[in-house]
Design an enzyme around this catalytic site. Structure first.
Site, PDB file in Angstrom:
ATOM      1  N   SER A  72       0.801  -1.239   0.000  1.00  0.00           N
ATOM      2  CA  SER A  72       0.000   0.000   0.000  1.00  0.00           C
ATOM      3  C   SER A  72       0.828   1.280   0.000  1.00  0.00           C
ATOM      4  O   SER A  72       0.450   2.259   0.629  1.00  0.00           O
ATOM      5  CB  SER A  72      -0.960   0.048   1.203  1.00  0.00           C
ATOM      6  OG  SER A  72      -1.709  -1.108   1.280  1.00  0.00           O
ATOM      7  N   ASP A  86       7.569 -11.984   0.216  1.00  0.00           N
ATOM      8  CA  ASP A  86       6.391 -12.844   0.347  1.00  0.00           C
ATOM      9  C   ASP A  86       6.692 -14.188  -0.312  1.00  0.00           C
ATOM     10  O   ASP A  86       7.218 -14.210  -1.436  1.00  0.00           O
ATOM     11  CB  ASP A  86       5.177 -12.257  -0.409  1.00  0.00           C
ATOM     12  CG  ASP A  86       4.736 -10.910   0.135  1.00  0.00           C
ATOM     13  OD1 ASP A  86       5.136 -10.583   1.263  1.00  0.00           O
ATOM     14  OD2 ASP A  86       4.006 -10.193  -0.572  1.00  0.00           O
ATOM     15  N   ILE A  87       6.320 -15.268   0.371  1.00  0.00           N
ATOM     16  CA  ILE A  87       6.590 -16.591  -0.219  1.00  0.00           C
ATOM     17  C   ILE A  87       5.897 -16.735  -1.572  1.00  0.00           C
ATOM     18  O   ILE A  87       6.470 -17.180  -2.550  1.00  0.00           O
ATOM     19  CB  ILE A  87       6.126 -17.710   0.741  1.00  0.00           C
ATOM     20  CG1 ILE A  87       7.051 -17.741   1.953  1.00  0.00           C
ATOM     21  CG2 ILE A  87       6.117 -19.071   0.040  1.00  0.00           C
ATOM     22  CD1 ILE A  87       6.692 -18.755   3.001  1.00  0.00           C
ATOM     23  N   LYS A 124      14.508   6.837   7.636  1.00  0.00           N
ATOM     24  CA  LYS A 124      15.386   5.660   7.666  1.00  0.00           C
ATOM     25  C   LYS A 124      15.432   4.915   6.330  1.00  0.00           C
ATOM     26  O   LYS A 124      14.386   4.684   5.715  1.00  0.00           O
ATOM     27  CB  LYS A 124      14.891   4.694   8.753  1.00  0.00           C
ATOM     28  CG  LYS A 124      15.073   5.249  10.163  1.00  0.00           C
ATOM     29  CD  LYS A 124      16.543   5.381  10.428  1.00  0.00           C
ATOM     30  CE  LYS A 124      16.865   5.614  11.886  1.00  0.00           C
ATOM     31  NZ  LYS A 124      18.296   5.862  12.087  1.00  0.00           N
ATOM     32  N   THR A 125      16.624   4.535   5.905  1.00  0.00           N
ATOM     33  CA  THR A 125      16.761   3.832   4.626  1.00  0.00           C
ATOM     34  C   THR A 125      16.976   2.318   4.802  1.00  0.00           C
ATOM     35  O   THR A 125      16.968   1.579   3.829  1.00  0.00           O
ATOM     36  CB  THR A 125      17.958   4.367   3.808  1.00  0.00           C
ATOM     37  OG1 THR A 125      19.158   4.081   4.516  1.00  0.00           O
ATOM     38  CG2 THR A 125      17.847   5.861   3.572  1.00  0.00           C
ATOM     39  N   PRO A 184      15.231  -0.321   5.934  1.00  0.00           N
ATOM     40  CA  PRO A 184      14.298  -1.306   5.360  1.00  0.00           C
ATOM     41  C   PRO A 184      14.396  -1.376   3.833  1.00  0.00           C
ATOM     42  O   PRO A 184      14.292  -2.451   3.253  1.00  0.00           O
ATOM     43  CB  PRO A 184      12.914  -0.785   5.798  1.00  0.00           C
ATOM     44  CG  PRO A 184      13.178   0.066   6.983  1.00  0.00           C
ATOM     45  CD  PRO A 184      14.525   0.683   6.764  1.00  0.00           C
ATOM     46  N   GLN A 192      17.169  -0.854   2.132  1.00  0.00           N
ATOM     47  CA  GLN A 192      18.387  -1.629   1.860  1.00  0.00           C
ATOM     48  C   GLN A 192      18.102  -3.128   1.974  1.00  0.00           C
ATOM     49  O   GLN A 192      18.531  -3.927   1.151  1.00  0.00           O
ATOM     50  CB  GLN A 192      19.482  -1.266   2.858  1.00  0.00           C
ATOM     51  CG  GLN A 192      19.956   0.178   2.771  1.00  0.00           C
ATOM     52  CD  GLN A 192      20.957   0.487   3.881  1.00  0.00           C
ATOM     53  OE1 GLN A 192      21.784  -0.352   4.241  1.00  0.00           O
ATOM     54  NE2 GLN A 192      20.877   1.677   4.445  1.00  0.00           N
ATOM     55  N   CYS A 204     -26.247  -0.361  -8.760  1.00  0.00           N
ATOM     56  CA  CYS A 204     -26.474  -1.806  -8.678  1.00  0.00           C
ATOM     57  C   CYS A 204     -27.368  -2.127  -7.475  1.00  0.00           C
ATOM     58  O   CYS A 204     -28.565  -1.900  -7.537  1.00  0.00           O
ATOM     59  CB  CYS A 204     -25.134  -2.529  -8.647  1.00  0.00           C
ATOM     60  SG  CYS A 204     -25.255  -4.200  -9.261  1.00  0.00           S
ATOM     61  N   GLN A 263     -31.396  -1.443  -6.613  1.00  0.00           N
ATOM     62  CA  GLN A 263     -32.324  -2.481  -6.139  1.00  0.00           C
ATOM     63  C   GLN A 263     -33.040  -2.034  -4.860  1.00  0.00           C
ATOM     64  O   GLN A 263     -34.251  -2.212  -4.722  1.00  0.00           O
ATOM     65  CB  GLN A 263     -31.562  -3.800  -5.933  1.00  0.00           C
ATOM     66  CG  GLN A 263     -30.973  -4.335  -7.255  1.00  0.00           C
ATOM     67  CD  GLN A 263     -30.146  -5.609  -7.094  1.00  0.00           C
ATOM     68  OE1 GLN A 263     -29.900  -6.067  -5.985  1.00  0.00           O
ATOM     69  NE2 GLN A 263     -29.710  -6.171  -8.209  1.00  0.00           N
ATOM     70  N   HIS A 275     -22.562  -0.506 -13.085  1.00  0.00           N
ATOM     71  CA  HIS A 275     -21.629   0.256 -12.239  1.00  0.00           C
ATOM     72  C   HIS A 275     -20.993   1.383 -13.050  1.00  0.00           C
ATOM     73  O   HIS A 275     -19.924   1.187 -13.644  1.00  0.00           O
ATOM     74  CB  HIS A 275     -20.539  -0.669 -11.700  1.00  0.00           C
ATOM     75  CG  HIS A 275     -21.028  -1.630 -10.682  1.00  0.00           C
ATOM     76  ND1 HIS A 275     -21.043  -1.339  -9.337  1.00  0.00           N
ATOM     77  CD2 HIS A 275     -21.549  -2.869 -10.807  1.00  0.00           C
ATOM     78  CE1 HIS A 275     -21.539  -2.360  -8.681  1.00  0.00           C
ATOM     79  NE2 HIS A 275     -21.859  -3.313  -9.538  1.00  0.00           N
ATOM     80  N   GLU A 299     -19.381   3.834 -12.102  1.00  0.00           N
ATOM     81  CA  GLU A 299     -18.111   4.319 -11.530  1.00  0.00           C
ATOM     82  C   GLU A 299     -16.882   3.803 -12.278  1.00  0.00           C
ATOM     83  O   GLU A 299     -15.832   4.433 -12.253  1.00  0.00           O
ATOM     84  CB  GLU A 299     -18.019   3.977 -10.039  1.00  0.00           C
ATOM     85  CG  GLU A 299     -17.896   2.502  -9.666  1.00  0.00           C
ATOM     86  CD  GLU A 299     -19.240   1.800  -9.468  1.00  0.00           C
ATOM     87  OE1 GLU A 299     -20.240   2.246 -10.071  1.00  0.00           O
ATOM     88  OE2 GLU A 299     -19.290   0.801  -8.724  1.00  0.00           O
TER      89      GLU A 299
HETATM   90  N1  GLN Z   1     -26.226  -8.388  -4.891  1.00  0.00           N
HETATM   91  C1  GLN Z   1     -26.842  -7.775  -6.009  1.00  0.00           C
HETATM   92  C2  GLN Z   1     -26.883  -8.695  -7.234  1.00  0.00           C
HETATM   93  O1  GLN Z   1     -26.137  -9.624  -7.313  1.00  0.00           O
HETATM   94  C3  GLN Z   1     -26.134  -6.466  -6.355  1.00  0.00           C
HETATM   95  C4  GLN Z   1     -24.761  -6.646  -6.873  1.00  0.00           C
HETATM   96  C5  GLN Z   1     -23.945  -5.379  -6.876  1.00  0.00           C
HETATM   97  O2  GLN Z   1     -24.286  -4.410  -6.212  1.00  0.00           O
HETATM   98  N2  GLN Z   1     -22.834  -5.386  -7.581  1.00  0.00           N
HETATM   99  O3  GLN Z   1     -27.646  -8.462  -8.132  1.00  0.00           O
END
Ligand code: GLN
Length: 555
Positions: free
Chosen positions: A15, A149-150, A189-190, A192, A194, A383, A387, A509, A511
């Protein structure tokens, strides 16, 4: 032509912004005219993050082709402004599944299957695919996790082999580390860093560049020390102090001379000069004081903001386009059920209910939708947010008291949201939802169509349940518009409340398609509508008028 490979490894802690740094360098190279492929390699055993809890992994980022991927892919798409595909993200789980399937099929002719060469060959094959599919000149490869990490060892080993196979001059390793600050002595600090470089070298990889991240300004002497101890040229130690504006990172990486150094080392030539004016303007805009729009984000993973990363970014993009600042009020939907958190909702200029799965917190989300409807507060449902908007409408307007989604109540008498037909026979949970890009026709004269300004759109989906068409006429008669439908008219894609300043829910979605320079129309619609509310906010908060009505429904 052999593509050039730029490989990002992480050191010290996770992160630290490895994904953002890789995405920023991607933009720098694209701006110089190079054709790019981008890949994130995730060393965990899950086949994809689709089955992981957002608490474990943050949001699942969905691509056009329906791939459920790591949230870093969102950074790549937003910074570089490209559309990625499945090939851009693979996990150890996918690699092992492929090798084991081949073994069962008898493809290895009696051989003993080992990490080297079978797993490493499969990793290299998949890296090769990304370059081939996109005919890229440069492939950016980010390895998830931290050196040491393994599970990342086979990935590191594959890239070490790749360097030998394609030639050292074609591969550039960038190691992104963290410099801790000791406040008692005021020192950075450097050590880690190194140690992590030593760990990298013990598996045969010497980084060509170190990007050292820190929350404090990094002095030259610190970079000298890193160069000396880690055997990297002074010019290739890049100090990178945390910035408050995410979209400033490409400008900082540019100023630090990263692209020029990488290009010189890989012996390639830029065909274009970057134009940073739009990015400078964007960063300046972010820093310019503006009125604040408050959006209550009602989710169930709100303690962990990475679970809603793309939603948060999309709100920021929309705010920039609307000339406001957006302040997100994080509301836990379970709290609303316990009579807590309502002050954030009452103080908000807009309410956003994002996606989610499972019944926890559903009642709280439905109450938030009810509050938005009754108080005419701008609302955007994504989504699951669409609903619950339909569930509230069925319960409290159509008086189907028992209305629900069959996801949360199988026996409900009014399953206004129901499992999609093609989902009924599915038993596997991984990769089986309705995923990726689907077209949607918009109904003329609606707020949705006005927000988009076009008649057809394509958006990314990730769901199993859908609006139940049996209830469509009843909803429409009571004032719900289905302003977006699938082209065959069978699936509700967008619902919009007629008698409301802005109450829209999308089954997809949005976004995932918002970009800093091209905000998503539905988010812009929400923020614009919320901007109009700023002046009414205080009055609404002080009257409390409609709140008890909402709360009564849970008693
Ligand atoms: N759980 C709901 C579905 O599967 C909404 C899914 C979501 O919000 N991505 O339809």
């Amino acid at each position: 032509m052999t593509p050039k490979y730029i490989i990002f490894t992480g050191g010290v802690v996770s992160s630290v912004g490895k994904g953002v740094t890789a995405a920023a360098l991607g933009l720098l190279l694209k701006e110089r005219g190079f054709k790019l492929a981008v890949q994130k390699l995730d060393p965990y055993i899950n086949v994809d993050p689709g089955t992981m809890s957002p608490y474990q992994h943050g949001e699942v980022y969905v691509l056009d082709d329906g791939a459920e991927t790591d949230l870093d892919l969102g950074h790549y798409e937003r910074f570089i402004d490209i559309r990625l595909k499945q090939v851009s993200n693979f996990t150890a789980g996918q690699v092992y599944a492929e090798v084991i399937a081949k073994e069962r099929h008898g493809d290895y002719l009696g051989g003993t299957i080992q990490i080297i060469p079978h797993i490493t060959n499969e990793i290299k094959r998949r890296i090769g695919l990304a370059a081939k599919e996109t005919k890229a000149e440069i492939v950016l490869v980010e390895i998830g996790g931290t050196v040491g990490d393994i599970e990342s060892l086979p990935f590191m080993e594959s890239l070490r082999q790749l360097r030998n196979e394609v030639g050292r001059e074609n591969v550039f390793f960038i190691h992104v580390t963290w410099l801790p600050f000791i406040s008692a002595t005021g020192e950075i600090k450097t050590k880690p860093t190194q140690h992590s470089v030593a760990a990298l070298r013990s598996i045969g990889i010497s980084p060509n560049m170190i990007i050292a991240r820190c929350d404090h300004p990094i002095e030259d002497s610190i970079c000298d020390k890193i160069a000396l101890f880690c055997d990297v040229e002074k010019e290739a130690v890049i100090p990178m102090t945390t910035t408050d504006v995410l979209y400033e990172v490409p400008l900082l990486v540019e100023e630090a001379g990263v692209a020029e150094y990488v290009i010189k080392s890989l012996n390639i030539k830029a065909t274009r000069k970057p134009d940073w004016r739009p990015w400078r303007k964007l960063v300046k805009e972010v820093r310019t004081p503006k009125p604040t729009v408050k959006i209550a984000l009602v989710g169930k993973y709100v303690e962990f903001h990475d679970a809603y990363l793309s939603v948060r970014e999309a709100l920021k993009h929309a705010a920039l386009a609307t000339n406001v600042k957006v302040e997100i009020g994080w509301v836990h939907s379970v709290d609303l059920e316990k009579n807590k958190g309502w002050e954030i909702i009452q103080n908000a200029d807009g309410i956003l209910v994002p996606g989610g799965f499972g019944s926890r917190g559903i009642e709280g989300k439905t109450m938030a939708a009810r509050f938005a409807r009754e108080n005419k507060v701008p609302y955007l449902g994504l989504c699951l947010g669409m609903q619950v908007m339909c569930i509230d409408f069925a319960r409290n307007v159509l008086e189907h008291e028992d209305a629900n989604s069959s996801e949360f109540d199988r026996g409900t008498e009014a399953p206004v949201i129901d499992l999609m037909l093609e989902q009924r026979s599915i038993t596997d949970m991984g990769g089986t939802m309705r995923l990726g890009l689907y077209p949607c026709l918009l109904q003329k004269g609606t707020k949705t169509a006005a927000a988009y300004g076009v008649s057809q759109v394509e958006e990314r989906h990730r769901h199993r349940f859908e609006f139940n068409n049996k209830f469509k006429a009843e909803f429409e008669n009571a004032g719900m518009l289905f302003s977006g439908m699938s082209p065959d008219g069978m699936l509700v894609e967008i619902a919009e409340l007629a008698d409301h300043p802005f109450m829209i829910g999308s089954q997809f979605h949005p976004e995932f398609l918002s970009r800093p320079m091209r905000p998503h129309p539905l988010f812009v619609g929400l923020v614009k509508a919320a901007k109009k509310e700023i002046k009414d906010r205080e009055q609404r908060a002080s009257t409390n008028a409609n709140l008890p009505k909402v709360l009564r429904s849970t008693l």
